[in-house]
Design a protein around this motif. Structure first.
Motif, PDB file in Angstrom:
ATOM      1  N   ALA A 282       0.837  -1.153   0.094  1.00 55.09           N
ATOM      2  CA  ALA A 282      -0.041  -0.032   0.053  1.00 55.09           C
ATOM      3  C   ALA A 282       0.710   1.251   0.180  1.00 55.09           C
ATOM      4  O   ALA A 282       0.467   2.374  -0.573  1.00 55.09           O
ATOM      5  N   LEU A 283       1.971   1.103   0.749  1.00 56.56           N
ATOM      6  CA  LEU A 283       2.697   2.489   0.843  1.00 56.56           C
ATOM      7  C   LEU A 283       4.162   2.095   0.331  1.00 56.56           C
ATOM      8  O   LEU A 283       5.333   2.124   1.097  1.00 56.56           O
ATOM      9  N   PRO A 284       4.430   1.852  -1.109  1.00 57.37           N
ATOM     10  CA  PRO A 284       5.790   1.251  -1.405  1.00 57.37           C
ATOM     11  C   PRO A 284       6.904   2.415  -1.358  1.00 57.37           C
ATOM     12  O   PRO A 284       8.174   2.633  -1.456  1.00 57.37           O
ATOM     13  N   ILE A 285       6.090   4.011  -0.882  1.00 56.45           N
ATOM     14  CA  ILE A 285       7.194   5.005  -0.663  1.00 56.45           C
ATOM     15  C   ILE A 285       7.618   5.227   0.862  1.00 56.45           C
ATOM     16  O   ILE A 285       8.490   5.985   0.897  1.00 56.45           O
ATOM     17  N   LEU A 286       7.457   3.996   1.519  1.00 55.52           N
ATOM     18  CA  LEU A 286       7.891   4.036   2.949  1.00 55.52           C
ATOM     19  C   LEU A 286       9.718   4.034   2.981  1.00 55.52           C
ATOM     20  O   LEU A 286      10.431   4.630   3.647  1.00 55.52           O
ATOM     21  N   VAL A 287      10.099   3.660   1.895  1.00 55.36           N
ATOM     22  CA  VAL A 287      11.532   3.642   1.795  1.00 55.36           C
ATOM     23  C   VAL A 287      12.253   4.956   1.656  1.00 55.36           C
ATOM     24  O   VAL A 287      13.341   5.181   2.017  1.00 55.36           O
ATOM     25  N   SER A 288      11.389   5.716   0.965  1.00 54.72           N
ATOM     26  CA  SER A 288      11.827   6.927   0.732  1.00 54.72           C
ATOM     27  C   SER A 288      11.814   7.873   2.007  1.00 54.72           C
ATOM     28  O   SER A 288      12.257   9.070   1.979  1.00 54.72           O
ATOM     29  N   LEU A 289      11.103   7.430   2.981  1.00 53.77           N
ATOM     30  CA  LEU A 289      10.935   8.116   4.163  1.00 53.77           C
ATOM     31  C   LEU A 289      11.876   7.654   5.446  1.00 53.77           C
ATOM     32  O   LEU A 289      11.967   7.743   6.553  1.00 53.77           O
ATOM     33  N   ALA A 290      13.262   7.156   4.782  1.00 52.41           N
ATOM     34  CA  ALA A 290      14.430   6.524   6.132  1.00 52.41           C
ATOM     35  C   ALA A 290      14.364   7.777   6.946  1.00 52.41           C
ATOM     36  O   ALA A 290      14.783   7.572   7.780  1.00 52.41           O
ATOM     37  N   GLY A 291      14.880   8.963   6.453  1.00 49.64           N
ATOM     38  CA  GLY A 291      15.215  10.042   7.175  1.00 49.64           C
ATOM     39  C   GLY A 291      14.259  10.406   8.375  1.00 49.64           C
ATOM     40  O   GLY A 291      14.474  10.251   9.395  1.00 49.64           O
ATOM     41  N   LEU A 292      12.811  10.157   7.916  1.00 44.48           N
ATOM     42  CA  LEU A 292      11.688  10.475   8.851  1.00 44.48           C
ATOM     43  C   LEU A 292      11.596   9.191   9.827  1.00 44.48           C
ATOM     44  O   LEU A 292      11.537   9.535  11.138  1.00 44.48           O
ATOM     45  N   ILE A 293      11.806   8.245   9.331  1.00 43.65           N
ATOM     46  CA  ILE A 293      11.625   7.030  10.220  1.00 43.65           C
ATOM     47  C   ILE A 293      12.766   7.062  11.275  1.00 43.65           C
ATOM     48  O   ILE A 293      12.677   6.838  12.572  1.00 43.65           O
ATOM     49  N   GLY A 294      14.171   7.370  10.907  1.00 46.84           N
ATOM     50  CA  GLY A 294      15.173   7.304  11.847  1.00 46.84           C
ATOM     51  C   GLY A 294      15.001   8.375  12.717  1.00 46.84           C
ATOM     52  O   GLY A 294      15.475   8.395  13.809  1.00 46.84           O
ATOM     53  N   ALA A 295      14.521   9.531  12.160  1.00 45.96           N
ATOM     54  CA  ALA A 295      14.506  10.910  13.206  1.00 45.96           C
ATOM     55  C   ALA A 295      13.521  10.704  14.423  1.00 45.96           C
ATOM     56  O   ALA A 295      13.546  11.022  15.280  1.00 45.96           O
ATOM     57  N   ILE A 296      12.306  10.059  14.175  1.00 47.81           N
ATOM     58  CA  ILE A 296      11.233   9.901  15.102  1.00 47.81           C
ATOM     59  C   ILE A 296      11.706   8.985  16.228  1.00 47.81           C
ATOM     60  O   ILE A 296      11.484   9.065  17.374  1.00 47.81           O
ATOM     61  N   ALA A 297      12.444   7.906  15.970  1.00 46.94           N
ATOM     62  CA  ALA A 297      12.957   6.746  16.727  1.00 46.94           C
ATOM     63  C   ALA A 297      14.247   7.213  17.628  1.00 46.94           C
ATOM     64  O   ALA A 297      14.921   6.688  18.276  1.00 46.94           O
ATOM     65  N   LEU A 298      14.900   8.467  17.190  1.00 42.71           N
ATOM     66  CA  LEU A 298      16.256   8.895  17.569  1.00 42.71           C
ATOM     67  C   LEU A 298      16.344   9.131  19.179  1.00 42.71           C
ATOM     68  O   LEU A 298      17.316   8.680  19.891  1.00 42.71           O
ATOM     69  N   PRO A 299      15.254   9.756  19.795  1.00 43.56           N
ATOM     70  CA  PRO A 299      15.259   9.747  21.181  1.00 43.56           C
ATOM     71  C   PRO A 299      15.687   8.355  22.090  1.00 43.56           C
ATOM     72  O   PRO A 299      16.157   8.324  22.927  1.00 43.56           O
ATOM     73  N   VAL A 300      15.223   7.055  21.307  1.00 42.87           N
ATOM     74  CA  VAL A 300      15.502   5.946  21.970  1.00 42.87           C
ATOM     75  C   VAL A 300      17.248   5.809  22.260  1.00 42.87           C
ATOM     76  O   VAL A 300      17.508   5.031  23.129  1.00 42.87           O
ATOM     77  N   THR A 301      17.891   6.263  21.349  1.00 39.69           N
ATOM     78  CA  THR A 301      19.230   6.175  21.170  1.00 39.69           C
ATOM     79  C   THR A 301      19.922   7.305  22.087  1.00 39.69           C
ATOM     80  O   THR A 301      20.918   7.174  22.854  1.00 39.69           O
TER      81      THR A 301
END
Length: 360
Positions: A282-301
């Motif tokens: 449904a969302l094949p563009i998700l790979v293009s959102l790598a920067g956004l995915i990494g940014a949201i989870a950044l506080p965990v690190t």
């Protein structure tokens, strides 16, 4: 369960607050990574078959389905200890294909029209946001932080031999290997292709290698690289999906107050695999959102460990270590907000063609 391995009961409602703060980014990062692995693994399966057989018998969606069926079969292993061998195979395949890609690219040589001029945007703001967005992509590349507590929770620990000691050694070694894979790949890739690398190279440097050196490289090498990518994706899927599997089982165990039967565990894993497959289609563009995915989870690190250290160790208020950890934790939160804003800005500025339910 990564979110349940940290006991913050001494801080009143700390346990519930900890679950809310940790569970979402970990589940989000695990799910997003698994969807990206389906997109990459299924697409590379398609490439492997085309290289090996020269035909296109299946569509991209059908290759996604083949990949997730293989991943669900492997996902029947019960816990992280049981996937240690799978993880080792995945690590070897990851190091191998990264090394092969940059060695083959450098050995064949640069295309005739390669250039190295800076890719600076016309306006200053998009240029800055692109740089910050790139940092989010780098953060996603070192995405193992969502399974660190999960892995440590399965290790034997005692006062004499705490699990944090071997875990810290393992983390340092793992991140060293990741750096040794990705930094030579980035340097050699830029030296070989320069600005010929497209801004949204979803298939990574392997697709660029196919575009510019596909005819000059032996089919055996190309097939071997694509096969190693598929093996790495299948192995990685098990690792990054395990926090989701464990939390689904934990919900059942805590609700029913009895062990989760094997058939229900298999059903949970099949359900998650089917859900991830649906999102990938449904969302094949998700790979293009790598920067956004990494940014949201950044506080965990970058943020949570600092705050956890303050809660667990209880340093003297207003001491140097107290200020240091509060400062680093707040800086991590601010960095996460900046990276999220930059990722959204870059997506809006560059534009992304959604093509829902139409993976390519």
């Amino acid at each position: 369960m990564a979110a349940n391995n940290v006991n913050l009961e001494s801080n009143g409602s700390g346990e519930k607050r900890g679950k809310l703060l940790v569970l979402f980014p970990i589940m989000y990062l695990s799910g997003g990574t698994c969807v990206a692995l389906i997109t990459l693994g299924g697409g590379t399966m398609k490439l492997f078959f085309e290289i090996a057989c020269g035909t296109k018998p299946l569509t991209t969606v059908e290759w996604f389905l083949v990949f997730i069926c293989c991943a669900i079969l492997l996902a029947q292993l019960p816990n992280l200890n049981s996937v240690a061998g799978v993880s080792l195979i995945g690590a070897i395949s990851g190091v191998s294909y990264c090394t092969l890609i940059w060695v083959v690219s450098v050995s064949i040589g640069r295309p005739m029209d390669v250039a190295y001029y800076p890719l600076k945007a016309k306006a200053e703001m998009p240029w800055i946001c692109s740089i910050v967005n790139a940092l989010g992509i780098v953060a996603l590349a070192f995405r193992g932080h969502n399974v660190v507590l999960e892995i440590q929770g399965t290790m034997p620990t005692s006062t004499k031999h705490p699990s944090r000691v071997p875990m810290w050694r393992g983390v340092k070694f793992a991140y060293f290997l990741i750096a040794m894979c990705l930094f030579p790949l980035a340097a050699a890739g830029y030296w070989t292709y320069g600005t010929l690398i497209p801004a949204n190279a979803n298939g990574g440097l392997f697709n660029v290698l196919l575009d510019y050196h596909g005819q000059d490289t032996s089919r055996f090498l190309l097939g071997l690289i694509s096969l190693l990518v598929v093996i790495n994706c299948l192995s990685s899927f098990q690792i990054y999906a395990m926090p989701v599997f464990d939390n689904l089982e934990f919900i059942y165990i805590s609700t029913k107050n009895r062990p989760c039967p094997w058939w229900l565990r298999s059903a949970f894993r099949a359900f998650f695999g089917c859900l991830a497959f649906f999102i990938a289609v449904a969302l094949p563009i998700l790979v293009s959102l790598a920067g956004l995915i990494g940014a949201i989870a950044l506080p965990v690190t970058f943020a949570y460990p600092c705050f956890m250290w303050i809660v667990i160790k209880k340093p003297q208020k207003y001491s140097a270590m107290w200020y240091l950890n509060w400062g680093l934790g707040c800086l991590g939160i601010v960095m996460s907000f900046l990276l999220v804003a930059a990722a959204i800005w870059s997506l809006v500025y560059t534009g992304v063609k959604p093509h829902f339910f139409n993976p390519r």
